[in-house]
Design a protein around this motif. Structure first.
Motif, PDB file in Angstrom:
ATOM      1  N   PRO A 128      -0.811   4.620  12.294  1.00  0.00           N
ATOM      2  CA  PRO A 128      -1.723   4.764  11.144  1.00  0.00           C
ATOM      3  C   PRO A 128      -1.150   4.129   9.884  1.00  0.00           C
ATOM      4  O   PRO A 128       0.033   4.301   9.578  1.00  0.00           O
ATOM      5  CB  PRO A 128      -1.852   6.284  10.961  1.00  0.00           C
ATOM      6  N   TYR A 129      -1.996   3.408   9.188  1.00  0.00           N
ATOM      7  CA  TYR A 129      -1.607   2.752   7.937  1.00  0.00           C
ATOM      8  C   TYR A 129      -2.660   2.982   6.878  1.00  0.00           C
ATOM      9  O   TYR A 129      -3.838   3.107   7.199  1.00  0.00           O
ATOM     10  CB  TYR A 129      -1.505   1.228   8.125  1.00  0.00           C
ATOM     11  N   ARG A 130      -2.236   2.986   5.612  1.00  0.00           N
ATOM     12  CA  ARG A 130      -3.118   2.699   4.500  1.00  0.00           C
ATOM     13  C   ARG A 130      -2.773   1.288   4.039  1.00  0.00           C
ATOM     14  O   ARG A 130      -1.774   0.715   4.508  1.00  0.00           O
ATOM     15  CB  ARG A 130      -2.895   3.696   3.367  1.00  0.00           C
ATOM     16  N   THR A 131      -3.568   0.749   3.115  1.00  0.00           N
ATOM     17  CA  THR A 131      -3.284  -0.615   2.657  1.00  0.00           C
ATOM     18  C   THR A 131      -2.283  -0.641   1.504  1.00  0.00           C
ATOM     19  O   THR A 131      -1.786  -1.697   1.135  1.00  0.00           O
ATOM     20  CB  THR A 131      -4.578  -1.295   2.176  1.00  0.00           C
ATOM     21  N   ILE A 132      -2.019   0.527   0.912  1.00  0.00           N
ATOM     22  CA  ILE A 132      -1.073   0.587  -0.215  1.00  0.00           C
ATOM     23  C   ILE A 132      -0.428   1.964  -0.191  1.00  0.00           C
ATOM     24  O   ILE A 132      -1.094   2.965   0.055  1.00  0.00           O
ATOM     25  CB  ILE A 132      -1.802   0.291  -1.554  1.00  0.00           C
ATOM     26  N   TRP A 133       0.892   2.008  -0.413  1.00  0.00           N
ATOM     27  CA  TRP A 133       1.595   3.286  -0.362  1.00  0.00           C
ATOM     28  C   TRP A 133       2.908   3.164  -1.138  1.00  0.00           C
ATOM     29  O   TRP A 133       3.374   2.062  -1.433  1.00  0.00           O
ATOM     30  CB  TRP A 133       1.862   3.696   1.095  1.00  0.00           C
ATOM     31  N   LEU A 134       3.502   4.319  -1.440  1.00  0.00           N
ATOM     32  CA  LEU A 134       4.792   4.312  -2.130  1.00  0.00           C
ATOM     33  C   LEU A 134       5.907   4.116  -1.112  1.00  0.00           C
ATOM     34  O   LEU A 134       5.869   4.703  -0.021  1.00  0.00           O
ATOM     35  CB  LEU A 134       5.014   5.631  -2.857  1.00  0.00           C
ATOM     36  N   GLU A 148       4.299  -0.486  -1.693  1.00  0.00           N
ATOM     37  CA  GLU A 148       4.234  -1.407  -0.554  1.00  0.00           C
ATOM     38  C   GLU A 148       2.781  -1.702  -0.199  1.00  0.00           C
ATOM     39  O   GLU A 148       1.905  -0.847  -0.319  1.00  0.00           O
ATOM     40  CB  GLU A 148       4.994  -0.819   0.635  1.00  0.00           C
ATOM     41  N   ILE A 149       2.567  -2.936   0.208  1.00  0.00           N
ATOM     42  CA  ILE A 149       1.223  -3.396   0.584  1.00  0.00           C
ATOM     43  C   ILE A 149       1.329  -4.227   1.861  1.00  0.00           C
ATOM     44  O   ILE A 149       2.417  -4.652   2.243  1.00  0.00           O
ATOM     45  CB  ILE A 149       0.593  -4.284  -0.522  1.00  0.00           C
ATOM     46  N   THR A 181       4.561  -6.497   5.595  1.00  0.00           N
ATOM     47  CA  THR A 181       4.397  -5.675   4.398  1.00  0.00           C
ATOM     48  C   THR A 181       5.289  -6.243   3.284  1.00  0.00           C
ATOM     49  O   THR A 181       6.325  -6.849   3.550  1.00  0.00           O
ATOM     50  CB  THR A 181       4.745  -4.193   4.665  1.00  0.00           C
ATOM     51  N   VAL A 182       4.831  -6.035   2.061  1.00  0.00           N
ATOM     52  CA  VAL A 182       5.522  -6.613   0.898  1.00  0.00           C
ATOM     53  C   VAL A 182       5.797  -5.490  -0.100  1.00  0.00           C
ATOM     54  O   VAL A 182       4.971  -4.592  -0.276  1.00  0.00           O
ATOM     55  CB  VAL A 182       4.639  -7.705   0.242  1.00  0.00           C
ATOM     56  N   ARG A 183       6.947  -5.572  -0.734  1.00  0.00           N
ATOM     57  CA  ARG A 183       7.358  -4.560  -1.707  1.00  0.00           C
ATOM     58  C   ARG A 183       7.061  -5.071  -3.127  1.00  0.00           C
ATOM     59  O   ARG A 183       7.476  -6.179  -3.489  1.00  0.00           O
ATOM     60  CB  ARG A 183       8.863  -4.383  -1.501  1.00  0.00           C
ATOM     61  N   LEU A 184       6.325  -4.286  -3.904  1.00  0.00           N
ATOM     62  CA  LEU A 184       6.054  -4.640  -5.303  1.00  0.00           C
ATOM     63  C   LEU A 184       6.982  -3.817  -6.185  1.00  0.00           C
ATOM     64  O   LEU A 184       7.023  -2.584  -6.058  1.00  0.00           O
ATOM     65  CB  LEU A 184       4.597  -4.341  -5.681  1.00  0.00           C
ATOM     66  N   MET A 206      -4.249 -12.846  -3.913  1.00  0.00           N
ATOM     67  CA  MET A 206      -5.010 -12.223  -2.831  1.00  0.00           C
ATOM     68  C   MET A 206      -4.156 -11.736  -1.660  1.00  0.00           C
ATOM     69  O   MET A 206      -4.600 -11.726  -0.528  1.00  0.00           O
ATOM     70  CB  MET A 206      -6.147 -13.150  -2.376  1.00  0.00           C
ATOM     71  N   LEU A 207      -2.922 -11.308  -1.952  1.00  0.00           N
ATOM     72  CA  LEU A 207      -2.174 -10.565  -0.923  1.00  0.00           C
ATOM     73  C   LEU A 207      -2.932  -9.268  -0.657  1.00  0.00           C
ATOM     74  O   LEU A 207      -2.987  -8.785   0.465  1.00  0.00           O
ATOM     75  CB  LEU A 207      -0.743 -10.256  -1.398  1.00  0.00           C
ATOM     76  N   VAL A 208      -3.472  -8.700  -1.737  1.00  0.00           N
ATOM     77  CA  VAL A 208      -4.469  -7.630  -1.611  1.00  0.00           C
ATOM     78  C   VAL A 208      -5.784  -8.191  -2.142  1.00  0.00           C
ATOM     79  O   VAL A 208      -5.779  -9.041  -3.022  1.00  0.00           O
ATOM     80  CB  VAL A 208      -4.096  -6.369  -2.420  1.00  0.00           C
TER      81      VAL A 208
END
Ligand code: MRU
Length: 364
Positions: free
Chosen positions: A7-13, A21-22, A34-37, A50-52
């Motif tokens: 299970p994933y969401r599209t954005i999380w801590l 993370e996205i 996944t990429v770390r902001l 448009m990564l998201v």
């Protein structure tokens, strides 16, 4: 939703509790990365490049980017600058402005020392609320699909046509246009989805088809111009798309090409529904064609296409002779008269001021 059964969401801590993370959607479907902001610049890059993407996810990313910005500098000036820079990241999805307004409401009255913690709390709430909202859109839209299934005497399948990606990847979870489809599929209603490829960035081919495949929902990818033909031959029962901004009168702005599908649906008496969360309604606008700013992106997106080569490497190729120029209007507006109904978290209503006022009396 699940990716390879996880299970994933599209954005999380992130595990450290502060970075965000996205999923890098520019790498799908061939690579799940996944990429770390870590700061405001990362958040702006994720939205602008448009990564998201997708209006609700742009809203959630905006909120978390404000939290990252406050971590760097929570002064009044920095707050204003962060809002201005995020506001300029993408012009059409109104959820971006909505998220900035929500964050400002919480942050402005606070002392700078209190802003970072408060920003993380509100960003987390915005993400959680989006999941709830999209789940309710799914329940309300599922009833429409079920009605079609009953009208067909529970024979065959319900064929739904969709454009662009308005699935869970475009939101925090569930999706808008795809949420009713997931709910119907989970309830055992046989659905099949016609997926418009959605040139030039191919969100249908690379995102919608991928996420439907991950969930096991039957679907078929079609070239963008195929929908009208399918409708003429009884192969589409209803259309459901998402929207990046809907006026208070029910005009719907969505990915370029949506308007042509709505015209074809009207000509063939096929219901054309648009699924949206409350924050996608722009209560300040009445005339979508005249007033909604349409994002124009670089012509390179039209001139080039990327794909997986036989050697397993993703490469970009030029489609035209060198030197050809291209225009790239990212969205169009479908006038309310072509929209059968709006599927919201509060129910389904007419695409009109009266319809929206009935569902959101406190906002109109
Ligand atoms: O340019 P994008 O990929 O951000 O545009 C997204 C769309 O237009 C989608 O169709 C969508 O419906 C809006 S978000 C649910």
């Amino acid at each position: 939703m699940k990716v390879n059964n996880t299970p994933y969401r599209t954005i999380w801590l992130a595990d450290d509790g502060w970075a965000v993370e996205i999923i890098d959607q520019t790498k799908l479907p061939h690579n799940f990365i996944t990429v770390r902001l870590e700061n405001l610049a990362d958040g702006i890059h994720a939205i602008a490049d448009m990564l998201v993407r997708g209006a609700p996810l742009i809203g959630a990313t905006t909120a978390y980017s404000m939290a990252l910005a406050m971590r760097e500098d929570a002064s009044d000036d920095a707050l204003d600058t962060a809002c201005d820079r995020l506001y300029a990241a993408r012009p059409t999805a109104v959820n971006l402005r909505w998220a900035l307004d929500e964050m400002r409401k919480v942050l402005t009255p606070l002392a700078p020392s209190e802003r970072t913690a408060a920003a993380y709390v509100r960003a987390g709430e915005i993400a959680d609320e989006d999941v709830e909202i999209c789940s309710s859109i799914g329940d309300n839209g599922c009833e429409l699909i079920n009605r079609v299934w009953q009208d067909k005497n529970q024979t065959g399948v319900v064929n739904v046509l969709t454009h662009c990606n308005a699935g869970w990847l475009a939101t925090v979870d569930w999706g808008t246009a795809l949420a009713p489809i997931y709910k119907a599929f989970n309830a055992g209603i046989p659905v099949h989805v016609w997926v418009d490829e959605t040139r030039p960035r191919n969100q249908g081919a690379s995102l919608t088809a991928w996420e439907l495949q991950q969930h096991g929902v039957p679907h078929t990818l079609i070239a963008d111009n195929t929908g009208g033909h399918l409708m003429q031959h009884g192969k589409v029962d209803l259309c459901i798309t998402g929207t990046d901004r809907t006026t208070r009168t029910g005009d719907v702005c969505n990915k370029i090409g949506t308007y042509l599908k709505a015209l074809a649906a009207k000509d063939n008496n096929i219901p054309f529904y648009v699924a949206l969360p409350g924050p996608t309604i722009d209560w300040t606008l009445r005339d979508g064609v005249a007033e909604i700013p349409i994002e124009e992106r670089g012509g390179d997106e039209v001139l080039h296409m990327a794909g997986l080569c036989d050697d397993g490497v993703v490469r970009e190729v030029l489609l035209t002779a060198p030197g050809v120029t291209a225009a790239n209007y990212a969205f169009d507006v479908t006038p309310a008269r072509l929209v059968t109904g709006l599927i919201t978290e509060r129910g389904v209503c007419a695409a009109s001021a009266d319809g929206l006022d009935g569902l959101y009396p406190e906002l109109c």
